[in-house]
Structures are given as C-alpha cells and as structure tokens.
Write a protein that holds these residues in place. Sequence first.
Motif, mmCIF file in Angstrom:
data_model
loop_
_atom_site.group_PDB
_atom_site.id
_atom_site.type_symbol
_atom_site.label_atom_id
_atom_site.label_comp_id
_atom_site.label_asym_id
_atom_site.label_seq_id
_atom_site.Cartn_x
_atom_site.Cartn_y
_atom_site.Cartn_z
ATOM 1 N N ASP A 174 0.630 -1.113 -0.307
ATOM 2 C CA ASP A 174 -0.143 0.068 0.129
ATOM 3 C C ASP A 174 0.797 1.458 0.023
ATOM 4 O OD1 ASP A 174 -2.463 1.424 -0.062
ATOM 5 O OD2 ASP A 174 -1.870 2.103 2.299
ATOM 6 N N GLU A 175 1.635 1.698 0.364
ATOM 7 C CA GLU A 175 2.395 2.868 0.908
ATOM 8 C C GLU A 175 3.772 2.903 0.128
ATOM 9 O OE1 GLU A 175 6.130 3.702 3.772
ATOM 10 O OE2 GLU A 175 4.798 2.263 4.420
ATOM 11 N N ALA A 176 3.927 1.427 -0.522
ATOM 12 C CA ALA A 176 4.893 1.998 -1.900
ATOM 13 C C ALA A 176 4.479 2.613 -3.065
ATOM 14 C CB ALA A 176 5.755 0.704 -2.085
ATOM 15 N N TRP A 177 3.091 2.289 -2.815
ATOM 16 C CA TRP A 177 2.315 3.419 -4.048
ATOM 17 C C TRP A 177 2.145 4.299 -4.685
ATOM 18 C CZ3 TRP A 177 2.418 0.426 -8.872
ATOM 19 C CH2 TRP A 177 2.307 -0.785 -8.819
ATOM 20 N N SER A 178 2.148 5.129 -2.941
ATOM 21 C CA SER A 178 2.484 6.553 -2.937
ATOM 22 C C SER A 178 3.894 6.884 -2.905
ATOM 23 C CB SER A 178 1.112 6.929 -1.986
ATOM 24 O OG SER A 178 1.736 5.639 -0.952
ATOM 25 N N SER A 179 4.210 5.880 -2.225
ATOM 26 C CA SER A 179 5.983 6.648 -2.649
ATOM 27 C C SER A 179 6.634 5.898 -3.534
ATOM 28 C CB SER A 179 5.727 6.220 -1.540
ATOM 29 O OG SER A 179 6.263 5.127 -0.368
ATOM 30 N N GLU A 180 7.476 4.998 -3.000
ATOM 31 C CA GLU A 180 8.552 4.573 -3.716
ATOM 32 C C GLU A 180 8.915 2.620 -3.032
ATOM 33 O OE1 GLU A 180 11.300 6.029 -6.519
ATOM 34 O OE2 GLU A 180 11.645 7.053 -4.597
ATOM 35 N N TRP A 181 9.316 1.511 -4.599
ATOM 36 C CA TRP A 181 8.810 0.649 -4.282
ATOM 37 C C TRP A 181 10.850 0.885 -3.576
ATOM 38 C CZ3 TRP A 181 5.746 -2.877 -2.583
ATOM 39 C CH2 TRP A 181 4.549 -3.079 -3.760
ATOM 40 N N PRO A 182 11.237 -0.446 -3.039
ATOM 41 C CA PRO A 182 12.410 -0.361 -1.746
ATOM 42 C C PRO A 182 13.614 -0.834 -2.901
ATOM 43 C CG PRO A 182 11.688 -2.597 -1.438
ATOM 44 C CD PRO A 182 10.644 -1.735 -2.324
ATOM 45 N N THR A 183 15.045 0.177 -3.029
ATOM 46 C CA THR A 183 16.428 -0.142 -3.889
ATOM 47 C C THR A 183 16.648 -1.286 -3.181
ATOM 48 O OG1 THR A 183 17.762 0.420 -2.402
ATOM 49 C CG2 THR A 183 16.461 2.467 -3.873
ATOM 50 N N PHE A 184 18.242 -1.429 -3.815
ATOM 51 C CA PHE A 184 18.284 -2.989 -3.180
ATOM 52 C C PHE A 184 19.186 -2.685 -2.007
ATOM 53 C CE2 PHE A 184 22.652 -5.171 -2.292
ATOM 54 C CZ PHE A 184 22.242 -6.567 -2.369
ATOM 55 N N SER A 185 19.324 -1.735 -1.498
ATOM 56 C CA SER A 185 20.283 -1.448 -0.405
ATOM 57 C C SER A 185 19.042 -1.778 0.775
ATOM 58 C CB SER A 185 21.049 -0.178 -0.087
ATOM 59 O OG SER A 185 22.139 -0.247 -1.602
ATOM 60 N N GLU A 186 17.996 -0.654 0.170
ATOM 61 C CA GLU A 186 16.682 -0.263 1.307
ATOM 62 C C GLU A 186 15.912 -2.326 1.494
ATOM 63 O OE1 GLU A 186 15.952 3.746 0.219
ATOM 64 O OE2 GLU A 186 14.904 2.225 -0.939
ATOM 65 N N LEU A 187 16.102 -2.550 0.399
ATOM 66 C CA LEU A 187 15.297 -4.194 1.059
ATOM 67 C C LEU A 187 15.845 -4.722 1.891
ATOM 68 C CD1 LEU A 187 12.695 -5.803 0.306
ATOM 69 C CD2 LEU A 187 13.841 -6.436 -2.365
ATOM 70 N N ARG A 188 17.578 -5.106 1.275
ATOM 71 C CA ARG A 188 18.030 -6.012 1.990
ATOM 72 C C ARG A 188 18.309 -5.607 3.210
ATOM 73 N NH1 ARG A 188 23.619 -5.231 3.708
ATOM 74 N NH2 ARG A 188 23.420 -2.753 2.692
ATOM 75 N N GLU A 189 18.601 -4.465 3.641
ATOM 76 C CA GLU A 189 18.203 -3.842 5.793
ATOM 77 C C GLU A 189 16.950 -4.201 5.992
ATOM 78 O OE1 GLU A 189 18.898 -0.166 7.591
ATOM 79 O OE2 GLU A 189 19.433 0.343 5.705
ATOM 80 N N GLN A 190 15.820 -3.786 4.774
ATOM 81 C CA GLN A 190 14.454 -4.420 5.654
ATOM 82 C C GLN A 190 14.564 -5.595 6.034
ATOM 83 O OE1 GLN A 190 11.632 -2.869 2.462
ATOM 84 N NE2 GLN A 190 12.329 -0.486 3.107
ATOM 85 N N VAL A 191 14.856 -6.506 5.265
ATOM 86 C CA VAL A 191 15.590 -8.281 5.005
ATOM 87 C C VAL A 191 16.148 -8.596 6.174
ATOM 88 C CG1 VAL A 191 15.137 -9.939 4.371
ATOM 89 C CG2 VAL A 191 14.366 -8.859 2.672
ATOM 90 N N GLY A 192 17.156 -7.930 6.556
ATOM 91 C CA GLY A 192 17.643 -7.843 7.767
ATOM 92 C C GLY A 192 19.199 -9.255 7.436
ATOM 93 N N VAL A 193 19.581 -8.786 5.916
ATOM 94 C CA VAL A 193 20.861 -9.999 5.310
ATOM 95 C C VAL A 193 22.034 -8.505 5.264
ATOM 96 C CG1 VAL A 193 20.942 -11.180 3.960
ATOM 97 C CG2 VAL A 193 19.526 -11.279 4.183
ATOM 98 N N GLU A 194 23.115 -9.253 6.177
ATOM 99 C CA GLU A 194 24.075 -8.462 6.216
ATOM 100 C C GLU A 194 25.133 -8.722 4.979
ATOM 101 O OE1 GLU A 194 26.722 -7.877 9.396
ATOM 102 O OE2 GLU A 194 24.317 -7.640 11.047
ATOM 103 N N ASP A 195 25.422 -9.802 4.477
ATOM 104 C CA ASP A 195 26.037 -10.139 3.273
ATOM 105 C C ASP A 195 25.609 -9.680 1.860
ATOM 106 O OD1 ASP A 195 27.479 -11.501 0.838
ATOM 107 O OD2 ASP A 195 28.302 -13.290 2.463
#
Length: 301
Positions: free
Chosen positions: A32-53
């Motif tokens: 819902d939020e992404a359609w009114s703002s933006e979908w995540p970039t690679f770095s943003e998604l990696r941080e949200q998922v919680g993967v450091e590598d």
Amino acid sequence: MTGEREARESAYAALTDETRVRILLTLADQYDEAWSSEWPTFSELREQVGVEDTSRFSYHLSELQDVFIQKEDGRYRPRIAALKIVAAIRAENYKTQNDDKQYEIEQQETEYECPHCDRNLVAAYREHHLYIGCPDHGAAVAYPTPPRATENRSLDAVIDSTLRNHACDVRLLRNGVCPHCWGAAGLSLPRDSVPETYLHQDAPYATAACDTCWLSYPIPIAQTVLGHHAVEALYATHGLRPRDAQIGPHSLTQVSNVRTGEAVPTAAQVVVRLADGSVKFDLDENCRIRRYDASDTRLTQ
C-alpha cells in the motif's frame, strides 16, 4: 508440456530458502505505502530483510526475479505470483497436517434441519474444509476454507463467511471467471450424476469448472443464481440472511422450481418463491441469466 513442468518446478524451487520467503513477505508488507511513495532499492530491501552479506542477498534476489519480483529503475516490487504466495502463507495454507489440529473445530449441531429427516444438520471444520451435512443423508456443504478463516471466529461465523465467499465465487463463474486462478471458467448443464454423499441427490445439477486449475464440482442448478441482486433483494425483503439462500429450509434448492429441456424456452428456468414474492430466471446452457422477472414489486423499486 515438459518445458512447462520444468518451468513450474524451477519457479517453486526458488521458494525453498527462508531468506527468499522473507524478501517476498517484506515486499508485500509495503504494497500500500509503496504505490504512493516508492518501492525499495536493493540496499533498502536488504536492510529491511535483515541480511548483512551483500553477495548472499544479491544471489537470493536474483533467484526470485522475473517470476516473483520485478526490477524497474533500480527498485523492486512483487509480481502477482509473490502476492499470491504471501497470501497463502499468511492464511496458514502451508501448515502441516499435524499443525492442522489447532485449527479444527469439533462437530456442532446447527439450527438447520435436514430436508430428508427431522435431524439437525451438523457442522465442523477440519482438513482445511468446512463441512455441513446430515449424519444420515450426506453433505450440504463441503467448501475449501483456509485455516485463517477460523481465527477468532466461532463456527457460526466461519459458516457465514464461507457461504458469503461461495456466493461471490458463483457470481464470478456465471461471468466466465475462475475465482481461484482467474482463468476461463464457468457453469454448464446438464450434469447427469452427483456423488452419493450429496444431500440433494434428487435435485437437478450443473457443473462448475475451470479450464486451467483444479476447480470442478457439481452445483444445484437452483444455486447458480446465487449472488444475483434480485435473489438477495428477495431474501432481504423476507427477513432472511444471504446464507439462507444456500442452507436450511429457505435455501434456493428447497424453495425453487427448476425446469429444463423442451418445457422451457431456454436451457433452464429457475423460479424462486418465498411467501408472497418470487423471481423467475431464464438460463442458457452455461447458466448465464438471459432474463429475469420479479413478481414482488418491492424487488423492482
């Protein structure tokens, strides 16, 4: 066919890793939020998922792309397949058979009498299905219902929501759309036989079927008009609930007169009668409603 099978196996093999499933869940949470703002970039998604590598995350993301995730302008959004998978996960559809026990609802007597005897119908939820029927005369309802439907709901509420959902399914089928896979589907008649365990073996049946997925089941011709606004208005004006059109003494199967063949101008005719009101439907061979006439003036205002 071999190529199609290999493609399906490859697609679902991509879901065998926990990190990839977390990626899909994370993207779905932002729908819902992404359609009114933006979908995540690679770095943003990696941080949200919680993967450091970074390399490890890149590998898992690449395994999901094209089928489950689409990349546009450096940003990632879920495809319909991903959203379907997330919905199934959160509906608890993937619980194991042992886990099913926590969702089961023991058999309970309902308010509805069997049309063939004086016993009340009984209902239960088990094995991802809602069952309603007579111990002696078979099943009135056996609908696939996800475990999530039982959460914080009584059995009566599960019955109500399941029957409402089924009415929506029938309305889609009448319009040629499968309610499960969105493929070409529909209703057709006649159907010559039904399982011996069905409660209304003596009623004329049609068939609901999809050209693509698993959906295929017999349905009383009277119930192919479920969800039509004239039916819902007729029941409402007589103080009946939508679920009463599917089960109990006022179900469409009980209060309708169904005629087929040369006796009617179309493939079938269904006349629904409740007290001082009635609605007549003329159906073609695919149970599409060609004409209808409401004799109760309250239904035409």
